[in-house]
Design a protein around this motif. Sequence first.
Motif, PDB file in Angstrom:
ATOM      1  N   PRO A  56     -15.248   5.256  -3.998  1.00  7.30           N
ATOM      2  CA  PRO A  56     -14.848   5.142  -5.399  1.00  7.30           C
ATOM      3  C   PRO A  56     -15.943   4.555  -6.284  1.00  7.30           C
ATOM      4  O   PRO A  56     -16.039   4.889  -7.464  1.00  7.30           O
ATOM      5  CB  PRO A  56     -13.608   4.232  -5.358  1.00  7.30           C
ATOM      6  CG  PRO A  56     -13.653   3.538  -4.043  1.00  7.30           C
ATOM      7  CD  PRO A  56     -14.352   4.480  -3.115  1.00  7.30           C
ATOM      8  N   ALA A  57     -16.800   3.684  -5.698  1.00  8.42           N
ATOM      9  CA  ALA A  57     -17.919   3.143  -6.472  1.00  8.42           C
ATOM     10  C   ALA A  57     -18.883   4.261  -6.870  1.00  8.42           C
ATOM     11  O   ALA A  57     -19.388   4.296  -8.008  1.00  8.42           O
ATOM     12  CB  ALA A  57     -18.652   2.073  -5.667  1.00  8.42           C
ATOM     13  N   ALA A  58     -19.104   5.206  -5.953  1.00  3.93           N
ATOM     14  CA  ALA A  58     -19.971   6.347  -6.255  1.00  3.93           C
ATOM     15  C   ALA A  58     -19.372   7.210  -7.360  1.00  3.93           C
ATOM     16  O   ALA A  58     -20.086   7.709  -8.237  1.00  3.93           O
ATOM     17  CB  ALA A  58     -20.184   7.181  -4.990  1.00  3.93           C
ATOM     18  N   THR A  59     -18.062   7.372  -7.326  1.00  2.00           N
ATOM     19  CA  THR A  59     -17.378   8.140  -8.374  1.00  2.00           C
ATOM     20  C   THR A  59     -17.551   7.478  -9.735  1.00  2.00           C
ATOM     21  O   THR A  59     -17.788   8.150 -10.740  1.00  2.00           O
ATOM     22  CB  THR A  59     -15.877   8.275  -8.045  1.00  2.00           C
ATOM     23  OG1 THR A  59     -15.731   8.898  -6.759  1.00  2.00           O
ATOM     24  CG2 THR A  59     -15.151   9.114  -9.090  1.00  2.00           C
ATOM     25  N   GLY A 352     -11.291  12.130 -12.729  1.00  2.00           N
ATOM     26  CA  GLY A 352     -11.667  11.582 -11.431  1.00  2.00           C
ATOM     27  C   GLY A 352     -12.194  10.167 -11.549  1.00  2.00           C
ATOM     28  O   GLY A 352     -11.967   9.324 -10.668  1.00  2.00           O
ATOM     29  N   LEU A 353     -12.897   9.886 -12.648  1.00  4.73           N
ATOM     30  CA  LEU A 353     -13.371   8.531 -12.921  1.00  4.73           C
ATOM     31  C   LEU A 353     -12.202   7.567 -13.094  1.00  4.73           C
ATOM     32  O   LEU A 353     -12.189   6.467 -12.526  1.00  4.73           O
ATOM     33  CB  LEU A 353     -14.244   8.544 -14.175  1.00  4.73           C
ATOM     34  CG  LEU A 353     -14.768   7.199 -14.686  1.00  4.73           C
ATOM     35  CD1 LEU A 353     -15.730   6.589 -13.691  1.00  4.73           C
ATOM     36  CD2 LEU A 353     -15.459   7.365 -16.032  1.00  4.73           C
ATOM     37  N   LEU A 354     -11.205   7.993 -13.871  1.00  2.38           N
ATOM     38  CA  LEU A 354     -10.018   7.154 -14.063  1.00  2.38           C
ATOM     39  C   LEU A 354      -9.289   6.929 -12.742  1.00  2.38           C
ATOM     40  O   LEU A 354      -8.811   5.822 -12.457  1.00  2.38           O
ATOM     41  CB  LEU A 354      -9.070   7.816 -15.079  1.00  2.38           C
ATOM     42  CG  LEU A 354      -9.609   7.986 -16.503  1.00  2.38           C
ATOM     43  CD1 LEU A 354      -8.597   8.734 -17.366  1.00  2.38           C
ATOM     44  CD2 LEU A 354      -9.942   6.639 -17.128  1.00  2.38           C
ATOM     45  N   GLU A 355      -9.212   7.981 -11.927  1.00  2.00           N
ATOM     46  CA  GLU A 355      -8.541   7.861 -10.628  1.00  2.00           C
ATOM     47  C   GLU A 355      -9.264   6.859  -9.733  1.00  2.00           C
ATOM     48  O   GLU A 355      -8.628   6.049  -9.045  1.00  2.00           O
ATOM     49  CB  GLU A 355      -8.483   9.228  -9.946  1.00  2.00           C
ATOM     50  CG  GLU A 355      -7.746   9.234  -8.627  1.00  2.00           C
ATOM     51  CD  GLU A 355      -7.647  10.608  -8.004  1.00  2.00           C
ATOM     52  OE1 GLU A 355      -7.710  10.703  -6.758  1.00  2.00           O
ATOM     53  OE2 GLU A 355      -7.504  11.603  -8.757  1.00  2.00           O
ATOM     54  N   ALA A 356     -10.596   6.898  -9.728  1.00  2.00           N
ATOM     55  CA  ALA A 356     -11.368   5.961  -8.908  1.00  2.00           C
ATOM     56  C   ALA A 356     -11.137   4.517  -9.352  1.00  2.00           C
ATOM     57  O   ALA A 356     -10.997   3.615  -8.519  1.00  2.00           O
ATOM     58  CB  ALA A 356     -12.856   6.305  -8.983  1.00  2.00           C
ATOM     59  N   LEU A 357     -11.114   4.290 -10.666  1.00  2.00           N
ATOM     60  CA  LEU A 357     -10.826   2.948 -11.178  1.00  2.00           C
ATOM     61  C   LEU A 357      -9.465   2.459 -10.708  1.00  2.00           C
ATOM     62  O   LEU A 357      -9.304   1.308 -10.259  1.00  2.00           O
ATOM     63  CB  LEU A 357     -10.876   2.951 -12.710  1.00  2.00           C
ATOM     64  CG  LEU A 357     -12.246   2.854 -13.379  1.00  2.00           C
ATOM     65  CD1 LEU A 357     -12.120   3.143 -14.871  1.00  2.00           C
ATOM     66  CD2 LEU A 357     -12.866   1.486 -13.142  1.00  2.00           C
ATOM     67  N   LEU A 358      -8.464   3.332 -10.807  1.00  2.00           N
ATOM     68  CA  LEU A 358      -7.110   2.964 -10.388  1.00  2.00           C
ATOM     69  C   LEU A 358      -7.037   2.704  -8.885  1.00  2.00           C
ATOM     70  O   LEU A 358      -6.330   1.794  -8.441  1.00  2.00           O
ATOM     71  CB  LEU A 358      -6.116   4.062 -10.789  1.00  2.00           C
ATOM     72  CG  LEU A 358      -5.821   4.188 -12.287  1.00  2.00           C
ATOM     73  CD1 LEU A 358      -4.964   5.425 -12.564  1.00  2.00           C
ATOM     74  CD2 LEU A 358      -5.106   2.932 -12.798  1.00  2.00           C
ATOM     75  N   ILE A 359      -7.767   3.496  -8.098  1.00  2.00           N
ATOM     76  CA  ILE A 359      -7.769   3.288  -6.643  1.00  2.00           C
ATOM     77  C   ILE A 359      -8.291   1.901  -6.295  1.00  2.00           C
ATOM     78  O   ILE A 359      -7.703   1.182  -5.485  1.00  2.00           O
ATOM     79  CB  ILE A 359      -8.620   4.377  -5.946  1.00  2.00           C
ATOM     80  CG1 ILE A 359      -7.862   5.712  -5.924  1.00  2.00           C
ATOM     81  CG2 ILE A 359      -8.977   3.959  -4.515  1.00  2.00           C
ATOM     82  CD1 ILE A 359      -8.679   6.867  -5.396  1.00  2.00           C
ATOM     83  N   ILE A 360      -9.398   1.508  -6.924  1.00  2.00           N
ATOM     84  CA  ILE A 360      -9.973   0.187  -6.652  1.00  2.00           C
ATOM     85  C   ILE A 360      -9.001  -0.917  -7.041  1.00  2.00           C
ATOM     86  O   ILE A 360      -8.755  -1.863  -6.270  1.00  2.00           O
ATOM     87  CB  ILE A 360     -11.313   0.027  -7.401  1.00  2.00           C
ATOM     88  CG1 ILE A 360     -12.361   0.994  -6.829  1.00  2.00           C
ATOM     89  CG2 ILE A 360     -11.819  -1.414  -7.302  1.00  2.00           C
ATOM     90  CD1 ILE A 360     -13.646   1.059  -7.617  1.00  2.00           C
ATOM     91  N   MET A 361      -8.402  -0.791  -8.222  1.00  2.00           N
ATOM     92  CA  MET A 361      -7.485  -1.822  -8.710  1.00  2.00           C
ATOM     93  C   MET A 361      -6.218  -1.912  -7.858  1.00  2.00           C
ATOM     94  O   MET A 361      -5.833  -3.005  -7.404  1.00  2.00           O
ATOM     95  CB  MET A 361      -7.113  -1.538 -10.169  1.00  2.00           C
ATOM     96  CG  MET A 361      -8.261  -1.699 -11.153  1.00  2.00           C
ATOM     97  SD  MET A 361      -7.872  -1.032 -12.798  1.00  2.00           S
ATOM     98  CE  MET A 361      -6.381  -1.938 -13.195  1.00  2.00           C
TER      99      MET A 361
END
Length: 415
Positions: A56-59, A352-361
């Motif tokens: 997710p950091a790469a995303t 996809g960027l928003l999804e990665a942020l949500l995954i981390i949180m």
Amino acid sequence: MKKIWNDKEWREPAILLTGIGIANFGAWVYLIALNLIVLDMTGSALAVAGLYIVKPAATLLTNFWSGSVIDRTNQRNLMITLDVLRALLIACLPFASSVWLIYVFVLLINMAGSMFEPASMSYITKLIPEKNRQRFNAFRSLIDSGAFLIGPAVAGILFMMGTPVIAIYLNAAALVTSALILSTMPKLEHKAAAAVIPTRMSWEIIRADWRIVIAFSKRHVLVMTVFFLFSCMMVMATAIDSQEATFSKRVLGLTDGEYGFLVSVAGAGIIFGAIVNTVFTKRLTVAALIGGGSVLVSLGYLVYAFSSSFAVAALGFFILAFSLAFANIGFHTFTQNNIPVEVMGRTVSVYGLLEALLIIMVTAIIGVASELVSVQPVVIASTAVMFGISLLLFWMSLKLTAATSGELASATNKS
């Protein structure tokens, strides 16, 4: 089946599916090998867990600008370049002298992967006629699930014969093979209409592209609501999966062998669901796939969350994996049919960027909550949220279908 693949319009899709299958097979071998390399190097489970944070950091580092490149270039050539780049980076992994250098390589590999997915989505949309997309996605799901089952098995055989390094090189070779196969595919951009990458990408261009995505989302609220809700459901699934091993050990009391068999049950569910889809694809609507499939996925997670034995957990795993094949096919077909290919790279990348942020949180919240309370109540609460999202997704997908049907009926009456 023979008639399908002999048909001229399916020759190029069949070649593309072959390339995708080879790359996905190699990815599973690489993932398992990389986990073992890091574990052997550090002896730390935390260091292995860090590999899953890198994706997710790469995303986050890639998706805010990559859509601007994807929509302005030849997607076939970009996919070939990304495959070769990933192969070279993966081939360098065995020479990394520290875990931090491995993290850097993995970050770059995942950044290339973050670009590859929306680029391939755009290319597939151009290549496959709308009437064939659902069947193509069903075959792709079948190939992906086959890679999920065969890849780890091959990795295990390679580990018995040698070291994880051999498996790493196998994945690099798979990506080179995929690139060679892609090089035989046609360039689909029309010369007159093909967009050109500016000589220098700038923040002004990126901001303008974000405004285009926002404007598109405002004009097509129902479409992007369904898209975003599915992403939210996948966020919850990823966060819940992060507690899978802990849940299996602490709540169910499974051995390592039983846990491995539980994962195999999920693999069997995915491949069975993909087979059913390839057979009955013409009888299933996209709304039924993306909406109904998502509800059943959530039900499978609920069965798993409330389980207290291996048998019940296995049933939940099979239900969710079987249904996930339907939901993923519906999502890919929905995206290809509803987001114009001219803005697909930018739109998929931004969301996809928003999804990665949500995954981390969400993964962090669930992880901390599991430590402060206990695993099962947190997993049950998370699956309940996921079930609510899936019900809303199903309702919105039916609403979109009704609205689309109404627009078509109105256009027909006017004509």
